[in-house]
Design a protein around this motif. Structure first.
Motif, PDB file in Angstrom:
ATOM      1  N   GLU A  62       0.832  -1.207   0.000  1.00 18.96           N
ATOM      2  CA  GLU A  62       0.000   0.000   0.000  1.00 18.96           C
ATOM      3  C   GLU A  62       0.868   1.259   0.000  1.00 18.96           C
ATOM      4  O   GLU A  62       0.641   2.186  -0.785  1.00 18.96           O
ATOM      5  N   GLN A  63       1.865   1.267   0.879  1.00 13.38           N
ATOM      6  CA  GLN A  63       2.745   2.433   0.949  1.00 13.38           C
ATOM      7  C   GLN A  63       3.525   2.611  -0.351  1.00 13.38           C
ATOM      8  O   GLN A  63       3.672   3.740  -0.851  1.00 13.38           O
ATOM      9  N   ALA A  64       3.982   1.515  -0.933  1.00 16.71           N
ATOM     10  CA  ALA A  64       4.721   1.590  -2.199  1.00 16.71           C
ATOM     11  C   ALA A  64       3.827   2.116  -3.322  1.00 16.71           C
ATOM     12  O   ALA A  64       4.247   2.932  -4.145  1.00 16.71           O
ATOM     13  N   LEU A  65       2.580   1.664  -3.322  1.00 15.96           N
ATOM     14  CA  LEU A  65       1.664   2.118  -4.380  1.00 15.96           C
ATOM     15  C   LEU A  65       1.269   3.573  -4.173  1.00 15.96           C
ATOM     16  O   LEU A  65       1.074   4.314  -5.150  1.00 15.96           O
ATOM     17  N   ASP A  66       1.141   3.987  -2.917  1.00 18.28           N
ATOM     18  CA  ASP A  66       0.887   5.413  -2.663  1.00 18.28           C
ATOM     19  C   ASP A  66       2.024   6.255  -3.232  1.00 18.28           C
ATOM     20  O   ASP A  66       1.800   7.316  -3.824  1.00 18.28           O
ATOM     21  N   LEU A  67       3.251   5.753  -3.059  1.00 19.39           N
ATOM     22  CA  LEU A  67       4.417   6.446  -3.619  1.00 19.39           C
ATOM     23  C   LEU A  67       4.347   6.475  -5.144  1.00 19.39           C
ATOM     24  O   LEU A  67       4.593   7.509  -5.766  1.00 19.39           O
ATOM     25  N   CYS A  68       4.032   5.337  -5.714  1.00 21.11           N
ATOM     26  CA  CYS A  68       3.915   5.275  -7.184  1.00 21.11           C
ATOM     27  C   CYS A  68       2.884   6.287  -7.672  1.00 21.11           C
ATOM     28  O   CYS A  68       3.123   7.019  -8.646  1.00 21.11           O
ATOM     29  N   ASP A  69       1.738   6.314  -7.007  1.00 15.17           N
ATOM     30  CA  ASP A  69       0.669   7.207  -7.450  1.00 15.17           C
ATOM     31  C   ASP A  69       1.076   8.677  -7.324  1.00 15.17           C
ATOM     32  O   ASP A  69       0.660   9.521  -8.126  1.00 15.17           O
ATOM     33  N   ALA A  70       1.873   8.972  -6.289  1.00 10.47           N
ATOM     34  CA  ALA A  70       2.309  10.357  -6.096  1.00 10.47           C
ATOM     35  C   ALA A  70       3.323  10.774  -7.160  1.00 10.47           C
ATOM     36  O   ALA A  70       3.310  11.907  -7.638  1.00 10.47           O
TER      37      ALA A  70
END
Lengths: 288, 288
Positions: free
Chosen positions: B169-177
């Motif tokens: 989840e944290q990695a994908l939040d980073l990707c999305d940002a």
């Protein structure tokens, strides 16, 4: 945020921190000598000297119990195993009640057999189902006698053997499912060791709020951790920003004890109780 | 879900699995002997025999690279340190490109100095800021040369020293940002060892989808893990439901290699390369 620098009135000692110091009566004596106002004992330590004797000592020294360790370990391979776990949790609730603990801490368990090194299942979903059902059943009884239950999310490195609840978010989701209207009967124990890494920590502590924040445990994460279980650090010796987390917890409404729980067969359990307690008190004032 | 039981065409060997087998040329020879079609080498192993030599061997054996390990380690105490990290990541991108890797895996780093046992900071927020900025800067270059970057969330027990990104989840939040429109240029490497415990695993894998799922790593979590870093288990020897997780990853659109990455100084690194590879192949067919 409360000022801890002047005294240690809000310090509690989880008695596992003094596993090297002998039986619980000796641990309680040591705590009393150091002006400790609260402890959180483990059941095996209590059973070793007897519940009545423990209650006497606690009353005699006017100690509070910031918690009682521990209930939980709900998952089992069959109905008989689940039933035995519920019975044991009921006894833990009764013991906590007799000692007037602030809450019974739940280490919920995970894959049956894994703690003994022989997992009988890999099914985390089944374990989580047992945990949900076990907490719900135990809550019914605990609520009837007025003993709050505190789910302790454990660090994910214990997901196989000790707890399949590993984040505050997951624990709060469980609370919301089992006890939709927060009343203080069910909540979480926040131990910085288990949760310090969580990117959602601040938000989930705020979500928990006063009604769900039942305990706050401190120690530290050593940069070079040598053992998965028994190499916790003294507050200030590791990398956790403990005051920052305490500020979040207190902003959410928590006003109880800061409980020191250090499993450390590699270091602190080898030291004299007086040295351990002197250090806990000093670090409580400067690093918590 | 692909059937792996008949052959090992979708097996890739992360060359760290064979750290006990000598230099990379010997490791590549062993892989070729066993009909392995893909590897994922580490930079130190490549540098030891030279990039040109590695490229020759890879071409000679018609190997694919399911990934290149690794970029990352972005946080630093000052601008010079952050600059050095960016330069190094640029070189890693170039090496990955020369070897025609499917992606450059990023182990993002965390508290400066912690990996050497001497953390210079406890500020996870600062580390995460450096990571975000470092990935953004590296992505700009990587995109220009066509090298996908795969953020690998590491198990939370590595939050102090190796990676302050610890969940998908944290990695994908980073990707999305950083990369709001998923294009395949930035995504995640899902290693079952790091994420198996996560209660949100299935949902976050689905969220990732084909464009963000760039690598899939397997090994196993031993119920009695003796070392935080180098006691990973062979697939089937631990408690992870690997086929269940692979089903989720494939349902989300991943169709690449299943890469075996086992750090095991306590066991597998002590065994002959042929035994390790024979076992990897067997378990790939039966336990992945």
């Amino acid at each position: 945020m409360r000022d801890f620098s002047a005294d240690h009135r809000w310090l509690s000692i989880n008695t596992a921190t003094l596993r090297g110091a002998g039986t619980l009566d000796r641990i309680i004596d040591a705590c009393a000598r150091h002006g400790i106002r609260a402890i959180s004992p483990w059941r095996d330590q209590v059973h070793a000297i007897g519940l009545e004797r423990t209650a006497e000592l606690v009353r005699g020294h006017m100690l509070e119990l910031s918690g009682y360790c521990r209930g939980g370990m709900f998952p089992a391979m069959d109905a008989a195993g689940r039933r035995a776990a519920l019975d044991d949790n009921r006894r833990a609730v009764d013991e906590a009640k007799q000692l007037e603990a602030a809450c019974l801490v739940l280490v919920v368990g995970s894959l049956p057999g894994a703690l003994a090194g022989a997992p009988q299942s890999k099914d985390l979903f089944a374990a989580r189902r047992d945990v949900r059902d076990g907490i719900a059943a135990t809550l019914e009884y605990a609520r009837s006698v007025g003993m709050p239950l505190a789910i302790e999310p454990l660090h994910p490195m214990y997901a196989a053997d000790r707890a399949c609840v590993n984040t505050i978010e997951q624990a709060l989701d469980l609370c919301d499912a089992i006890d939709p209207e927060p009343s203080g009967a069910l909540g979480v124990a926040v131990d910085v060791y288990h949760v310090w890494w969580d990117p959602k920590l601040e938000a989930q502590i705020a979500r928990a709020g006063r009604e769900r924040l039942l305990a706050f445990h401190v120690c530290d994460w050593l940069a070079k951790t040598r053992d998965l279980l028994e190499d916790r650090g003294m507050m200030g010796d590791g990398v956790i920003e403990i005051p920052k987390i305490r500020a979040w917890v207190e902003a959410a409404g928590f006003a109880g004890y800061s409980e020191v729980e250090i499993f450390s067969s590699l270091d602190w359990w080898k030291r004299p109780a007086d040295e351990v307690l002197t250090t806990c008190i000093e670090r409580h004032r400067t690093a918590v």
